[in-house]
Design an enzyme around this catalytic site. Structure first.
Site, mmCIF file in Angstrom:
data_model
loop_
_atom_site.group_PDB
_atom_site.id
_atom_site.type_symbol
_atom_site.label_atom_id
_atom_site.label_comp_id
_atom_site.label_asym_id
_atom_site.label_seq_id
_atom_site.Cartn_x
_atom_site.Cartn_y
_atom_site.Cartn_z
ATOM 1 N N TYR A 148 7.409 -8.953 -24.646
ATOM 2 C CA TYR A 148 7.367 -8.405 -25.998
ATOM 3 C C TYR A 148 8.486 -7.394 -26.163
ATOM 4 C CZ TYR A 148 5.450 -5.965 -30.115
ATOM 5 O OH TYR A 148 5.250 -5.408 -31.353
ATOM 6 N N ASP A 243 14.460 -4.196 -21.087
ATOM 7 C CA ASP A 243 13.613 -3.500 -22.049
ATOM 8 C C ASP A 243 12.646 -2.637 -21.247
ATOM 9 O OD1 ASP A 243 11.821 -2.591 -23.882
ATOM 10 O OD2 ASP A 243 11.370 -4.553 -24.771
ATOM 11 N N LYS A 271 8.004 4.853 -25.758
ATOM 12 C CA LYS A 271 6.772 5.330 -25.127
ATOM 13 C C LYS A 271 6.948 6.654 -24.366
ATOM 14 C CE LYS A 271 4.593 0.930 -25.683
ATOM 15 N NZ LYS A 271 5.079 -0.433 -25.603
#
Ligand SMILES: *Cc1c(COP(=O)(O)O)cnc(C)c1O
Length: 432
Positions: A148, A243, A271
């Site tokens: 994702y 990522d 995050k």
């Protein structure tokens, strides 16, 4: 904790929310659809715990989906934020805090020589793709099934996280033309990547991946996979992008790239670097990053980007993480947890395969091994739903999907881990 598990207030708030917001939530996985339940509405969070609006306390293994690595509402982060708040919430002009966090990221993450702050992981991934294409003059992109990279159109092909959870192979509203340049391969399959490069000579801008998959459950890279991608991209004049929105500052202070010793050309983050406030970032080689506006022609901007509160929470969080022993502690506690979960399941005769790296873990309710998304889907989803609910009733909050990694924090104590393992053991014996 109350005696009987009561969710009256959560139920009422969620029922009202459904009339106000699509599905009653601001982000799909939160709705508990993939565990056939209704969400718990949180009231407050502190350390390793979350309290809901009915007064139940949970040991939390979601940690706001990763950012809460020092524990929720860490007193030092809160104090730093309170001080920053007095000076204003947003400048829309350069601030010294951006220099400070940039320098910290550059010092920590091997691939990063320059960095641009944005407001979410999605934004970071969108921007990095534009940059990859601009730098190489090529349009195609390789991503992996179950990985994702946020909800931008170009990445909504065989994506993980909520897309995996809800069984949407794609999303309506994404034009075919937008994804026609997105090629996909199974994770841990170098041969498939080799074939894609052979079939698309001089057309592939780069390869983007989660260096450890956390959005299809938890899938570590097999030995040689990351190294192989580094070689293949180099040979084909393409860029390698990690990522690290989830793994950055979680797998080690320098991210998965430091842990595995493989340096990509570009890296996306999010995050943890926001310490619980909305932040994303992308960075990498200076020659590539110098193409970003206003240094170069690749446009990308943001009204609230680099805002002082987000920078402050990020800086303080990294300062706490940098202290000696943080990652050793995360590694040890998380290993103890996953070993306890797997042993308890096996004692109850339930097939399971699970693992952890640093403060990130996951398990699948199937025989294993799980090396890619296809294999991950063999996990027993029906059992997981029952397990999820039973664990909630015992005061443990797990990600409400079999396709999300779990997170520990520096605030999780030995007692929390022991209590969690005990709850798992009881659940595995009670559920059939
Ligand atoms: C969470 C995540 C994103 C998206 O970040 P948001 O802040 O939710 O937009 C992108 N990539 C990975 C690997 C993620 O885990």
């Amino acid at each position: 904790m109350t005696n009987a598990f009561n969710t009256t207030n959560s139920q009422a708030l969620f029922n009202a929310a459904k009339e106000l917001m699509p599905g009653g939530v601001s982000s799909p996985v939160r709705a508990f659809k993939s565990v056939n339940g209704d969400p718990i509405v949180f009231d407050r969070v502190k350390g390793a715990y979350a309290w809901d609006v009915d007064g139940n306390r949970f040991i939390d293994y979601v940690g706001s989906w990763g950012p809460a690595i020092c524990g929720h509402s860490h007193p030092e982060v809160i104090a730093a934020l309170q001080e920053a708040l007095e000076k204003g919430t947003s400048f829309g002009a350069p601030c010294e805090l951006e220099n400070k966090l940039s320098q910290m990221v550059i010092d920590a993450v091997p691939s990063v020589e320059m960095v641009r702050f944005v407001n979410s992981g999605t934004e970071a991934c969108m921007a990095v793709l534009r940059l990859m294409r601009a730098f190489t003059g090529r349009d195609k992109l390789i991503k992996f099934e179950g990985c994702y990279h946020g909800h931008a159109d170009m990445f909504l092909v065989k994506a993980g996280s909520g897309v995996a959870t809800l069984g949407l192979p794609d999303s309506p509203g994404v034009p075919r033309s937008t994804t026609s340049n997105t090629l996909t391969a199974p994770y841990n399959d170098l041969e498939a990547v080799k074939e894609l490069f052979a079939e698309n000579p001089d057309a592939i801008a780069g390869v983007i991946l989660e260096p450890i998959v956390g959005n299809a459950g938890f899938i570590p890279p097999e030995p040689g996979f990351l190294e192989g991608l580094r070689e293949l991209t180099k040979e084909n004049g393409a860029l390698l992008v990690f990522d690290e929105v989830m793994t950055g500052f979680r797998i080690s202070y320098g991210g998965a790239q430091e842990r595995f010793g493989v340096t990509p050309d570009l890296t996306t983050m999010g995050k943890v670097i926001g310490g619980g406030l909305p932040v994303g970032a992308y960075g990498g080689r200076k020659d590539i990053m110098s193409m970003v506006a206003p240094a170069g022609p690749v446009y990308q901007a943001g009204t609230l980007s680099g805002n002082p509160l987000a920078m402050t929470a990020g800086i303080k969080t990294l300062e706490i993480l940098k202290q000696e022993g943080s990652y050793e502690r995360l590694e040890m506690m998380t290993k103890k947890l996953i070993n306890g979960i797997c042993e308890s399941a096996q004692e109850a005769g339930l097939p399971i395969t699970g693992s952890s790296i640093s403060g990130m873990f996951g398990f699948y309710l199937c025989q294993g091994p799980v090396r890619n998304f296809e294999e991950a889907k063999q996990s027993n989803a029906e059992y997981f739903s029952k397990l999820h609910r039973a664990m909630l009733e015992k005061g443990v909050y797990l990600a409400p999907s079999p396709f999300e990694a779990g997170f520990t924090s520096l605030a999780h104590s030995e007692d929390d881990i022991d209590a969690t393992i005990k709850a798992f053991k009881e659940c595995f014996n009670e559920i059939n």
